[in-house]
Design a protein around this motif. Structure first.
Motif, PDB file in Angstrom:
ATOM      1  N   ASN A   1       0.824  -1.209   0.000  1.00  0.00           N
ATOM      2  CA  ASN A   1       0.000   0.000   0.000  1.00  0.00           C
ATOM      3  C   ASN A   1       0.861   1.263   0.000  1.00  0.00           C
ATOM      4  OD1 ASN A   1      -2.824  -0.858  -0.084  1.00  0.00           O
ATOM      5  ND2 ASN A   1      -2.239  -2.021   1.736  1.00  0.00           N
ATOM      6  N   THR A   2       1.927   1.212  -0.801  1.00  0.00           N
ATOM      7  CA  THR A   2       2.812   2.354  -0.996  1.00  0.00           C
ATOM      8  C   THR A   2       3.147   2.448  -2.479  1.00  0.00           C
ATOM      9  OG1 THR A   2       3.782   1.985   1.196  1.00  0.00           O
ATOM     10  CG2 THR A   2       4.993   3.429  -0.294  1.00  0.00           C
TER      11      THR A   2
ATOM     12  N   ILE B   1       4.160   7.739  -1.963  1.00  0.00           N
ATOM     13  CA  ILE B   1       2.776   7.959  -1.526  1.00  0.00           C
ATOM     14  C   ILE B   1       2.299   6.762  -0.717  1.00  0.00           C
ATOM     15  CG2 ILE B   1       0.397   8.324  -2.299  1.00  0.00           C
ATOM     16  CD1 ILE B   1       1.680   9.447  -4.964  1.00  0.00           C
ATOM     17  N   GLU B   2       1.823   7.044   0.490  1.00  0.00           N
ATOM     18  CA  GLU B   2       1.202   6.013   1.316  1.00  0.00           C
ATOM     19  C   GLU B   2      -0.271   5.928   0.921  1.00  0.00           C
ATOM     20  OE1 GLU B   2       0.144   5.250   6.021  1.00  0.00           O
ATOM     21  OE2 GLU B   2       1.773   6.610   5.519  1.00  0.00           O
ATOM     22  N   LEU B   3      -0.699   4.731   0.521  1.00  0.00           N
ATOM     23  CA  LEU B   3      -2.094   4.527   0.132  1.00  0.00           C
ATOM     24  C   LEU B   3      -2.972   4.363   1.368  1.00  0.00           C
ATOM     25  CD1 LEU B   3      -1.497   2.032  -2.825  1.00  0.00           C
ATOM     26  CD2 LEU B   3      -1.854   4.502  -2.928  1.00  0.00           C
TER      27      LEU B   3
ATOM     28  N   VAL C   1      -8.113   3.055  -4.129  1.00  0.00           N
ATOM     29  CA  VAL C   1      -6.779   2.486  -3.940  1.00  0.00           C
ATOM     30  C   VAL C   1      -6.591   1.295  -4.878  1.00  0.00           C
ATOM     31  CG1 VAL C   1      -5.311   1.197  -2.318  1.00  0.00           C
ATOM     32  CG2 VAL C   1      -6.396   3.346  -1.599  1.00  0.00           C
TER      33      VAL C   1
ATOM     34  N   TRP D   1      -7.235   9.152  -1.524  1.00  0.00           N
ATOM     35  CA  TRP D   1      -6.732   7.776  -1.547  1.00  0.00           C
ATOM     36  C   TRP D   1      -5.294   7.628  -1.083  1.00  0.00           C
ATOM     37  CZ3 TRP D   1      -2.529   7.354  -4.668  1.00  0.00           C
ATOM     38  CH2 TRP D   1      -2.406   8.277  -5.705  1.00  0.00           C
ATOM     39  N   GLY D   2      -4.599   8.745  -0.850  1.00  0.00           N
ATOM     40  CA  GLY D   2      -3.207   8.631  -0.435  1.00  0.00           C
ATOM     41  C   GLY D   2      -2.655   9.914   0.151  1.00  0.00           C
TER      42      GLY D   2
END
Length: 169
Positions: A9-10, A22-24, A33, A135-136
């Protein structure tokens, strides 16, 4: 360098101005996402221009139809008018705020029209809260986002050189 807590999730986005991590936020907008990761894994965002960049507001990109340099339908005059071949997404508005580094989906006036385009906020934009699907969040490289050329449309725009899910990099 930012600590990547969850590689699945990055997003690691290389731009013509440098790297952006970006961290999701799958707990906030799971459908959005999933779409970002799907298009990223297809290489859809590679070569896509930042077509609309407004000082003290945001940098918009993600038109994989008309904004992808070298793409079959690349058209700088139409960049920002297209999306992907996938269906539009149902809005996932949340209580999260649009702050510096927020990544949120672009859409038309119809709430359920987000598809592939997204923007990164240069600064807080509270008027967007609960109207766009976040989303992020940028966790590294905002100084590179700050360097992206401005314009509506942008002349000789910066691009996403490559975009990868960290787990795949």
């Amino acid at each position: 360098m930012a600590e990547i807590k969850d590689p699945e999730n990055t997003i690691i986005m290389e731009t013509t101005k440098g790297r952006v991590v970006i961290e999701l936020l799958p707990d906030v907008a799971p459908g959005h996402v999933a779409r970002i990761k799907e298009l990223t894994r297809e290489g859809a965002y590679d070569g896509v221009v930042f077509h609309r960049v407004i000082e003290d507001f945001m940098a918009q990109t993600g038109d994989v139809q008309y904004g992808k340099t070298g793409g079959e339908h690349f058209n700088p005059g139409r960049a920002g008018m297209g999306g992907s071949s996938k269906p539009d997404l149902k809005a996932e508005f949340s209580d999260k705020s649009h702050v510096r580094g927020t990544c949120s989906m672009a859409r038309s006036q119809m709430p359920n029209s987000a598809n592939s385009q997204f923007f990164i906020c240069f600064t807080d934009a509270p008027w967007l809260n609960k109207q766009y699907s976040i989303w992020g969040q940028v966790i590294e490289g905002m100084e590179n986002v700050d360097k992206i050329k401005r314009g509506e449309p942008v002349r000789d725009p910066d691009t996403i050189v490559s975009m990868r899910v960290a787990a795949d990099a």
